[in-house]
Each structure stands twice: as C-alpha cells, then as structure tokens.
Design a protein around this motif. Structure first.
Motif, short mmCIF file in Angstrom:
data_model
loop_
_atom_site.label_atom_id
_atom_site.label_comp_id
_atom_site.label_asym_id
_atom_site.label_seq_id
_atom_site.Cartn_x
_atom_site.Cartn_y
_atom_site.Cartn_z
N ARG A 31 6.04 19.98 -14.42
CA ARG A 31 7.36 19.46 -14.75
C ARG A 31 7.35 17.93 -14.81
O ARG A 31 8.04 17.33 -15.64
N ALA A 32 6.57 17.30 -13.96
CA ALA A 32 6.45 15.84 -14.02
C ALA A 32 5.73 15.41 -15.30
O ALA A 32 6.11 14.42 -15.93
N GLY A 40 7.66 5.43 -28.02
CA GLY A 40 6.72 5.34 -29.14
C GLY A 40 5.31 4.99 -28.74
O GLY A 40 4.61 4.25 -29.45
N LYS A 41 4.84 5.53 -27.60
CA LYS A 41 3.50 5.25 -27.11
C LYS A 41 2.73 6.55 -26.88
O LYS A 41 3.32 7.61 -26.73
N VAL A 42 1.40 6.42 -26.83
CA VAL A 42 0.53 7.55 -26.54
C VAL A 42 -0.40 7.15 -25.41
O VAL A 42 -0.97 6.05 -25.43
N ALA A 43 -0.56 8.01 -24.40
CA ALA A 43 -1.40 7.66 -23.26
C ALA A 43 -2.01 8.91 -22.65
O ALA A 43 -1.51 10.02 -22.81
N VAL A 44 -3.12 8.72 -21.96
CA VAL A 44 -3.77 9.79 -21.20
C VAL A 44 -3.10 9.85 -19.84
O VAL A 44 -2.85 8.82 -19.20
N ASN A 45 -2.82 11.04 -19.35
CA ASN A 45 -2.14 11.20 -18.08
C ASN A 45 -3.12 11.07 -16.92
O ASN A 45 -4.02 11.89 -16.76
N HIS A 46 -2.97 10.01 -16.14
CA HIS A 46 -3.80 9.82 -14.95
C HIS A 46 -3.16 10.50 -13.75
O HIS A 46 -1.93 10.55 -13.63
N ASN A 58 5.67 12.90 -20.77
CA ASN A 58 5.41 13.08 -22.20
C ASN A 58 6.65 12.73 -23.03
O ASN A 58 6.55 12.09 -24.09
N GLU A 59 7.82 13.12 -22.56
CA GLU A 59 9.05 12.80 -23.29
C GLU A 59 9.34 11.30 -23.26
O GLU A 59 9.82 10.73 -24.25
N ILE A 60 9.06 10.67 -22.14
CA ILE A 60 9.27 9.22 -22.05
C ILE A 60 8.34 8.49 -23.00
O ILE A 60 8.74 7.52 -23.66
N LEU A 61 7.09 8.95 -23.10
CA LEU A 61 6.13 8.31 -24.01
C LEU A 61 6.59 8.44 -25.46
O LEU A 61 6.48 7.50 -26.25
#
Length: 334
Positions: free
Chosen positions: A228-229, A241-247, A234-237
C-alpha cells in the motif's frame, strides 16, 4: 558598566509617574518601537543599550543577551569597527585590525609600549563607526539579525555518516512534517518494532503492519516495502512527472527521491517526500487507534492539498495553473 535597572519601577527614588516612563518598561506598541530603536553604546569592546528616555531598553537588552553562552555573543561577532579619526578607538586594546586586538597579536610590543591606553586619533579621516558584518551594506537589519540568531541557535547535527541533515531541516514545509521525516531517517519513529526494542509489551497481532496485516511493522516496511505504501509513492511519482526505483531503506529512498530533479527542484522534492511520510504516518495512526479504514485516494488528496498550501515556499514555477491543474499534475516547468 552601569548596574542593571530594577525590575520593579516602584523601588526607584523617582515618583511612580516618572518610573512608568522608564525606557526599561515596555507597556504598549510605542514602547516597543522606542525600545527597538534604542541607542546602542559601546564601552571598550562591549555593548550596552540606552533607551530613548534616559533609561536602558529592556527589549534590546534581552535580544543582546541571547546566545552569550554556548553560541557566543552573536551581536558582538557581527560588529566590526570602521576606524576613521580614531578618537574613540584604543590602539592596542580594541579589535580594529582583523579579529583580534593588537595587544593579543603583538604581546611583546604591547609590553614595551608606554602608552597602553592610547587612541589612534592621529590617523585622521572620517569618524569611527561600527559596521554590521551580517549585511553587505554594513547597516543593521532585523532580517540579518534573525538569520544570525537562527544560525547560532541551530543545534549541531552530527554528519559523520556524510548525510546532509541540513537539507532535511531547511525543508520549506510544516514543522511536524519535517520532524516526522527526520525521525524516519534517524530510525526514531514509534513503530511497533522500535517500541518492542524499548521493552514496551506488544502482542504479536498488534505488532503487525496496520496497513497490510501481513508483516511486522517497521519503518522500512511501513513507509517503503508495504504494498500500500508502494502504491502511494508510485502515484506521487506520476503526479510530479518523475520515475524512480523504490528503495527499501529510509536514507536510500530519501536520496533517490530528492535527486530526481535539477538543483533548483531539490527543496520541492524534499517537501513532497516529507509531506508524504507525514500524511502516511497520520493515516496509519487513524487506522490503528481509531479503526479508520485505509483510504489511498484520501491520503493522496491530502498530500496534494498540503503541498498546494506550501507551494509559495518552494520558489518554483509549476506547469500547472490553479488548484485544479495542480491537483491533476504538479509537473515542474523547465
């Protein structure tokens, strides 16, 4: 220096009507103005404040007394003497060349000199004056004084790990949001695993993640690993308008997230990260203690709304115009 004025005007030899007019008493707005505009005197290398009606300014006296302990004398450190004719500046005993007096820099010459109390009035030129170092103009201002006081009062945060803690604390967001983000990064949140380490009795079922009920609650799981987190991040990214790997570690996630944009976007990205952490923690508490249902859409809406109210502090131009456009996409303009 003169003795400090009495805290009780009625104890003075003057009448009550005269003592009520003392510069050390501030009873109305005009008194505050008079005190704030009090005359600052120098006695050797020290300063004292004299009010407009012959008394001391209690308002300025308290301001000058701030940070005389650990932080040093902030006011004195921001004053530098501009020597003119030198009629009021002692040649050996006052700081007018560099940060130290000539007595301290050249003790042997000082010992040999016969006029140890002499002034430098033979230098000529314009009259001596004190310059406020915290402002390029040399004039005192409340803004630069506030900044100097803030720097002196800021606690020394260890950075032996190389982490930029100052970036966290200067985030232009609600103090509660910044404090929550700091606690997450320092592993000091009251999650179930941390409470158990402090020997707080928690049952096995109570120690499970409030959001998914499938893993033990920890900072890493609650904010970064729980499905859920992850959906929230993912929705905030997408929204920014950004893309990131989830640490999965707090510091790794923070560094990856706040370095997604240009240098001028860091404060905005830090604010988004702190706000998301804070809002997630608040909804977790609602679910755990008030039996409220998990509501991702409500959480996302709160994050966007709070960031909208803070947007002016980020000093960035968003491509979105108006609240409706902001709510749909906070993509930053190039």
């Amino acid at each position: 220096m003169d003795s400090a004025p009495s805290d009780h005007p009625e104890s003075d030899s003057n009448s009550d009507s005269d003592s009520s007019k003392s510069g050390s008493s501030i009873k109305d707005e005009r008194g505050v103005i008079r005190a704030s505009q009090g005359e600052i005197e120098r006695e050797e290398d020290e300063f004292r404040v004299k009010g407009g009606r012959g008394g001391r300014s209690g308002w300025w006296k308290k301001v000058l007394s701030i940070s005389r302990g650990e932080g040093g004398n902030w006011f004195r450190e921001n004053m530098v003497l501009q020597v003119g004719e030198g009629e009021s500046t002692r040649f050996w005993k006052q700081r007018w060349v560099g940060e130290r007096s000539l007595e301290d820099m050249f003790p042997r010459l000082f010992h040999l000199n016969s006029n140890k109390e002499g002034f430098i009035s033979e230098m000529g030129g314009k009259r001596d004056a004190w310059k406020w170092k915290a402002d390029v103009s040399g004039a005192f201002s409340v803004k630069t004084a506030y900044k100097s006081l803030s720097n002196a009062a800021r606690p020394s945060i260890p950075s032996s790990d190389g982490f930029d803690w100052h970036q966290v604390w200067k985030t232009p967001a609600s103090f509660k949001a910044v404090l929550t983000a700091w606690k997450v990064l320092k592993q000091r949140m009251a999650t179930c695993d941390n409470l158990q380490r402090r020997h707080v009795p928690i049952s096995y079922s109570e120690a499970m993640c409030t959001l998914c009920k499938s893993n033990q609650e920890s900072i890493e799981h609650l904010f970064f690993e729980c499905q859920r987190a992850v959906e929230v991040w993912n929705e905030i990214l997408v929204w920014i308008g950004k893309v990131a790997v989830n640490h999965h570690s707090a510091k790794g996630h923070f560094l990856a997230f706040t370095n997604l944009g240009r240098k001028e976007e860091i404060s905005f990205l830090t604010g988004v990260w702190s706000c998301t952490i804070w809002c997630m923690w608040k909804q977790r508490n609602g679910c755990k203690f008030n039996q409220e249902p998990w509501n991702k859409d409500k959480l996302i809406a709160e994050i966007k709304s709070r960031l909208w109210s803070w947007r002016m502090a980020f000093d960035l131009k968003s491509a979105a115009t108006g609240f409706r456009g902001w709510f749909a996409a906070a993509t930053l303009s190039g």
